[in-house]
Design a protein around this motif. Structure first.
Motif, PDB file in Angstrom:
ATOM      1  N   TYR A 140       0.780  -1.235   0.000  1.00  8.72           N
ATOM      2  CA  TYR A 140       0.000   0.000   0.000  1.00  8.72           C
ATOM      3  C   TYR A 140       0.819   1.297   0.000  1.00  8.72           C
ATOM      4  CZ  TYR A 140      -3.626  -3.356   1.138  1.00  8.72           C
ATOM      5  OH  TYR A 140      -4.486  -4.435   1.090  1.00  8.72           O
ATOM      6  N   TYR A 153      -1.049  -2.640  -4.371  1.00 11.56           N
ATOM      7  CA  TYR A 153      -2.410  -2.150  -4.587  1.00 11.56           C
ATOM      8  C   TYR A 153      -2.443  -0.662  -4.912  1.00 11.56           C
ATOM      9  CZ  TYR A 153      -4.595  -6.522  -3.296  1.00 11.56           C
ATOM     10  OH  TYR A 153      -5.006  -7.834  -3.295  1.00 11.56           O
ATOM     11  N   LEU A 203      -6.129  -7.660 -10.471  1.00 10.64           N
ATOM     12  CA  LEU A 203      -7.283  -8.554 -10.636  1.00 10.64           C
ATOM     13  C   LEU A 203      -7.554  -8.810 -12.106  1.00 10.64           C
ATOM     14  CD1 LEU A 203      -8.578  -6.356  -8.096  1.00 10.64           C
ATOM     15  CD2 LEU A 203      -9.623  -8.593  -7.921  1.00 10.64           C
ATOM     16  N   PHE A 234      -4.539 -12.637 -10.117  1.00 11.34           N
ATOM     17  CA  PHE A 234      -5.467 -13.577  -9.487  1.00 11.34           C
ATOM     18  C   PHE A 234      -6.876 -13.179  -9.892  1.00 11.34           C
ATOM     19  CE2 PHE A 234      -4.641 -10.055  -6.650  1.00 11.34           C
ATOM     20  CZ  PHE A 234      -5.897  -9.660  -6.239  1.00 11.34           C
ATOM     21  N   THR A 267     -11.033 -13.132  -8.556  1.00 10.48           N
ATOM     22  CA  THR A 267     -11.901 -13.239  -7.375  1.00 10.48           C
ATOM     23  C   THR A 267     -13.318 -13.623  -7.824  1.00 10.48           C
ATOM     24  OG1 THR A 267     -12.481 -10.911  -7.505  1.00 10.48           O
ATOM     25  CG2 THR A 267     -10.574 -11.476  -6.130  1.00 10.48           C
ATOM     26  N   PRO A 275     -16.348 -12.198  -7.655  1.00 10.71           N
ATOM     27  CA  PRO A 275     -17.182 -11.294  -8.470  1.00 10.71           C
ATOM     28  C   PRO A 275     -16.679 -11.153  -9.903  1.00 10.71           C
ATOM     29  CG  PRO A 275     -16.336 -10.157  -6.509  1.00 10.71           C
ATOM     30  CD  PRO A 275     -15.752 -11.517  -6.502  1.00 10.71           C
ATOM     31  N   PHE A 332     -16.269  -2.379   1.149  1.00 13.00           N
ATOM     32  CA  PHE A 332     -14.842  -2.121   1.370  1.00 13.00           C
ATOM     33  C   PHE A 332     -14.038  -2.864   0.313  1.00 13.00           C
ATOM     34  CE2 PHE A 332     -16.642  -0.880   5.311  1.00 13.00           C
ATOM     35  CZ  PHE A 332     -15.792   0.107   5.791  1.00 13.00           C
ATOM     36  N   GLY A 333     -12.994  -2.222  -0.190  1.00  6.69           N
ATOM     37  CA  GLY A 333     -12.071  -2.877  -1.111  1.00  6.69           C
ATOM     38  C   GLY A 333     -12.790  -3.445  -2.318  1.00  6.69           C
ATOM     39  N   GLY A 361     -12.244  -3.663  -5.449  1.00  9.19           N
ATOM     40  CA  GLY A 361     -11.547  -4.240  -6.607  1.00  9.19           C
ATOM     41  C   GLY A 361     -11.803  -3.447  -7.874  1.00  9.19           C
ATOM     42  N   GLU A 400     -12.102   2.528  -0.456  1.00  9.60           N
ATOM     43  CA  GLU A 400     -11.048   1.837  -1.198  1.00  9.60           C
ATOM     44  C   GLU A 400      -9.704   2.512  -0.894  1.00  9.60           C
ATOM     45  OE1 GLU A 400     -10.750  -0.974  -3.529  1.00  9.60           O
ATOM     46  OE2 GLU A 400      -8.842  -0.343  -2.674  1.00  9.60           O
ATOM     47  N   LEU A 419      -7.226   1.401  -7.944  1.00  7.70           N
ATOM     48  CA  LEU A 419      -8.470   0.635  -8.062  1.00  7.70           C
ATOM     49  C   LEU A 419      -9.690   1.546  -7.972  1.00  7.70           C
ATOM     50  CD1 LEU A 419      -7.576  -2.619  -6.089  1.00  7.70           C
ATOM     51  CD2 LEU A 419      -7.991  -2.388  -8.537  1.00  7.70           C
ATOM     52  N   GLU A 475     -12.840 -10.689   0.101  1.00  8.32           N
ATOM     53  CA  GLU A 475     -11.372 -10.803   0.013  1.00  8.32           C
ATOM     54  C   GLU A 475     -10.684  -9.502   0.413  1.00  8.32           C
ATOM     55  OE1 GLU A 475      -9.199 -12.988  -2.781  1.00  8.32           O
ATOM     56  OE2 GLU A 475     -10.931 -14.020  -3.592  1.00  8.32           O
ATOM     57  N   ALA A 499      -6.248  -9.253   2.741  1.00  6.40           N
ATOM     58  CA  ALA A 499      -5.280  -8.317   2.156  1.00  6.40           C
ATOM     59  C   ALA A 499      -4.751  -7.338   3.206  1.00  6.40           C
ATOM     60  CB  ALA A 499      -5.943  -7.551   1.006  1.00  6.40           C
ATOM     61  N   MET A 500      -5.163  -7.506   4.447  1.00  5.00           N
ATOM     62  CA  MET A 500      -4.653  -6.616   5.498  1.00  5.00           C
ATOM     63  C   MET A 500      -3.349  -7.186   6.067  1.00  5.00           C
ATOM     64  SD  MET A 500      -8.090  -5.378   7.454  1.00  5.00           S
ATOM     65  CE  MET A 500      -9.492  -4.716   6.529  1.00  5.00           C
ATOM     66  N   TRP A 528     -10.145  -3.700  12.779  1.00  2.00           N
ATOM     67  CA  TRP A 528     -11.085  -3.183  11.771  1.00  2.00           C
ATOM     68  C   TRP A 528     -12.504  -3.685  12.065  1.00  2.00           C
ATOM     69  CZ3 TRP A 528     -13.988  -5.528   7.812  1.00  2.00           C
ATOM     70  CH2 TRP A 528     -14.431  -4.674   6.797  1.00  2.00           C
TER      71      TRP A 528
HETATM   72  C1  LIG Z   1      -7.947  -9.048  -3.067  1.00  8.46           C
HETATM   73  S1  LIG Z   1      -8.617  -7.486  -3.472  1.00  8.46           S
HETATM   74  C2  LIG Z   1     -10.339  -7.880  -3.540  1.00  8.46           C
HETATM   75  C3  LIG Z   1     -11.102  -6.933  -4.417  1.00  8.46           C
HETATM   76  C4  LIG Z   1     -12.603  -7.175  -4.533  1.00  8.46           C
HETATM   77  N1  LIG Z   1     -13.275  -7.113  -3.271  1.00  8.46           N
HETATM   78  C5  LIG Z   1     -12.907  -8.470  -5.245  1.00  8.46           C
HETATM   79  O1  LIG Z   1     -13.406  -9.387  -4.610  1.00  8.46           O
HETATM   80  O2  LIG Z   1     -12.644  -8.566  -6.451  1.00  8.46           O
HETATM   81  C6  LIG Z   1      -8.457  -6.598  -1.956  1.00  8.46           C
HETATM   82  C7  LIG Z   1      -9.067  -5.212  -1.986  1.00  8.46           C
HETATM   83  O3  LIG Z   1      -9.129  -4.684  -0.659  1.00  8.46           O
HETATM   84  C8  LIG Z   1      -8.649  -3.358  -0.652  1.00  8.46           C
HETATM   85  N2  LIG Z   1      -8.294  -3.043   0.740  1.00  8.46           N
HETATM   86  C9  LIG Z   1      -7.331  -3.571   1.503  1.00  8.46           C
HETATM   87  N3  LIG Z   1      -7.371  -3.088   2.771  1.00  8.46           N
HETATM   88  C10 LIG Z   1      -8.433  -2.242   2.809  1.00  8.46           C
HETATM   89  C11 LIG Z   1      -9.030  -1.444   3.833  1.00  8.46           C
HETATM   90  N4  LIG Z   1      -8.519  -1.387   5.062  1.00  8.46           N
HETATM   91  N5  LIG Z   1     -10.101  -0.689   3.517  1.00  8.46           N
HETATM   92  C12 LIG Z   1     -10.626  -0.734   2.263  1.00  8.46           C
HETATM   93  N6  LIG Z   1     -10.108  -1.458   1.250  1.00  8.46           N
HETATM   94  C13 LIG Z   1      -9.023  -2.214   1.526  1.00  8.46           C
HETATM   95  C14 LIG Z   1      -7.573  -3.398  -1.718  1.00  8.46           C
HETATM   96  O4  LIG Z   1      -7.171  -2.151  -2.164  1.00  8.46           O
HETATM   97  C15 LIG Z   1      -8.313  -4.207  -2.804  1.00  8.46           C
HETATM   98  O5  LIG Z   1      -9.245  -3.430  -3.509  1.00  8.46           O
END
Ligand SMILES: C[S@@+](CC[C@H](N)C(=O)[O-])C[C@H]1O[C@@H](n2cnc3c(N)ncnc32)[C@H](O)[C@@H]1O
Length: 394
Positions: free
Chosen positions: A51, A58, A65, A76, A78, A80, A109-110, A112, A137, A142, A175, A179-180, A242
């Motif tokens: 990050y 990311y 993705l 990779f 996912t 969706p 959240f996140g 993708g 995001e 992204l 997912e 990713a944290m 979180w």
């Molecule tokens: C593996 S990708 C999954 C993307 C999407 N959710 C999908 O299923 O296709 C992880 C996503 O989580 C985001 N992300 C990671 N930590 C986050 C956080 N604390 N808050 C919001 N987004 C976060 C990344 O930037 C990325 O968009």
């Protein structure tokens, strides 16, 4: 500028632009290690590798993705991205939460590429629910991709720069927990708990190095597993924080947290002595997070017991926990697939079935992926957990 570490065996060659970017990320990480006195906790290393603004995996512009899922672009794929039927099945439960919470708000959240938002919004529209959809995001790259994909939705979709103070509605995170950044630990042969960090080596490479674990890590682990000499794994205290924090702002509604992982007894099983850390690059999975920083995804499986405990500690209820396959079947995925296949030719039917099989198959995503629902102020169970709820295993 330091040379990148060698590629793990079996990976396709990377283009010079990617390698040059990798060298910039590596230089940034070496700098962070130097400024930290020569040893950086792995959690901070992973945070920067994924990050760091304009550099992290990311945060920079790599494909990441695979959109559409059929072609091997990106690193990779996912759920969706595999098929919009994933989002459409999920939307049946989103609709239930919205009705129960008396709200039309969804917060993802996140997000993708925006694929889940697109399919959930379409399905909610068809159910007569004019939802408002917000996205949090952390990746600027992204976020731009999501904005392009969701442009037709206009101001029904908005991006938030900070968490809401209070939220009624449905939260989605597919997912994201994995990713944290995680902390790595290991008990040495004498049974002393160590935290794993990263050091710089000659020729620009990185290496793991263990140090005695600080008291906060030792205290967190003491509650979870006995000391096992030689055993290494990870703990995701950021993801726990979180989920706990959600208790402060989720006023009425539920969060559906979908990810790969297990309950604690399986996560810290004595036979899983090397942890679950995994890296993804061009559809190759391998276990070395220290090579090609910034160019590959680094993830860890989710300890769902820890996430449920964090929800309870934040004052939320744990509403359901089951496998992705069970959740999607109960949410109506087979009927949605059957409707899509009506009148389609054999080739189109095969194209529709293949990704659904991947979502449901025990050998693929159906069993490894789980759905955890946490929330507040809802009466009764969510329909998709009515059969096969595994909360007793957490
Ligand atoms: C593996 S990708 C999954 C993307 C999407 N959710 C999908 O299923 O296709 C992880 C996503 O989580 C985001 N992300 C990671 N930590 C986050 C956080 N604390 N808050 C919001 N987004 C976060 C990344 O930037 C990325 O968009």
């Amino acid at each position: 500028m330091p040379a990148p570490s060698p590629l793990p065996a079996g990976l396709p060659p990377l283009d010079p632009t990617a390698l040059a970017h990798g060298r910039r990320v590596a230089a940034h990480l070496h700098d962070l290690i130097a400024r930290a006195g020569g040893w950086l906790p792995f959690e901070q290393w992973m945070d920067a590798a994924l990050y760091a603004p304009c550099l992290g995996y990311y945060a920079a512009g790599s494909a990441k993705l695979a959109e559409g899922g059929a072609t091997p672009a990106g690193d990779f794929v996912t759920a969706p991205e595999l098929t919009p039927l994933f989002g459409r099945a999920l939307a049946t439960q989103v609709a239930h939460v919205l009705r129960a919470a008396g709200s039309n708000r969804v917060l993802e959240f996140g997000a993708g590429t925006g694929a889940l938002a697109e399919s959930v919004l379409q399905a909610l529209d068809e159910m007569g629910i004019a939802a408002r959809y917000a996205i949090v995001e952390v990746s600027a790259d992204l976020r731009a991709r999501q904005a392009r994909r969701l442009a037709a939705c206009g101001d029904r979709v908005a991006w938030l720069d900070a968490l809401p103070e209070a939220f009624d509605g449905c939260v989605l995170a597919n997912e994201v927990l994995d990713a944290m950044p995680v902390r790595l630990f290991r008990w040495d042969e004498a049974g002393r708990l160590c935290e794993r960090g990263v050091v710089s080596q000659h020729a620009g490479a990185f290496a793991r190095q263990d140090r005695p674990a600080p008291p906060d890590l030792a205290a967190a682990l003491a509650e979870r597993m006995p000391a096992l000499p030689g055993y290494a794994s990870e703990i995701n205290l950021r993801a726990e924080a979180w989920v706990r924090a959600m208790g402060g702002w989720l006023r009425r509604g539920a969060a559906l947290l979908i990810d790969y992982g297990f309950p604690r007894a399986e996560y810290y099983h004595p036979q899983r002595a090397g942890g679950t850390l995994m890296c993804h690059l061009r559809h190759h999975a391998h276990g070395d997070p220290l090579v090609l920083p910034g160019l590959q995804d680094v993830t860890a499986h989710v300890d769902f017991t820890a996430m449920a405990d964090a929800a309870l500690a934040g004052g939320l209820d744990v509403l359901g926990y089951t496998s992705q396959a069970r959740f999607l079947v109960e949410a109506g995925l087979p009927a949605l697939l059957a409707r899509q296949m009506e009148g389609a030719d054999a080739a189109a039917q095969a194209r529709a079935v293949a990704p659904v099989q991947k979502l449901l198959s025990e050998a693929e995503m159906g069993e490894l992926f789980k759905v955890l629902a946490v929330g507040r102020g809802l009466d009764g169970p969510l329909p998709a957990f009515a059969r096969g709820d595994r909360r007793h295993m957490l």
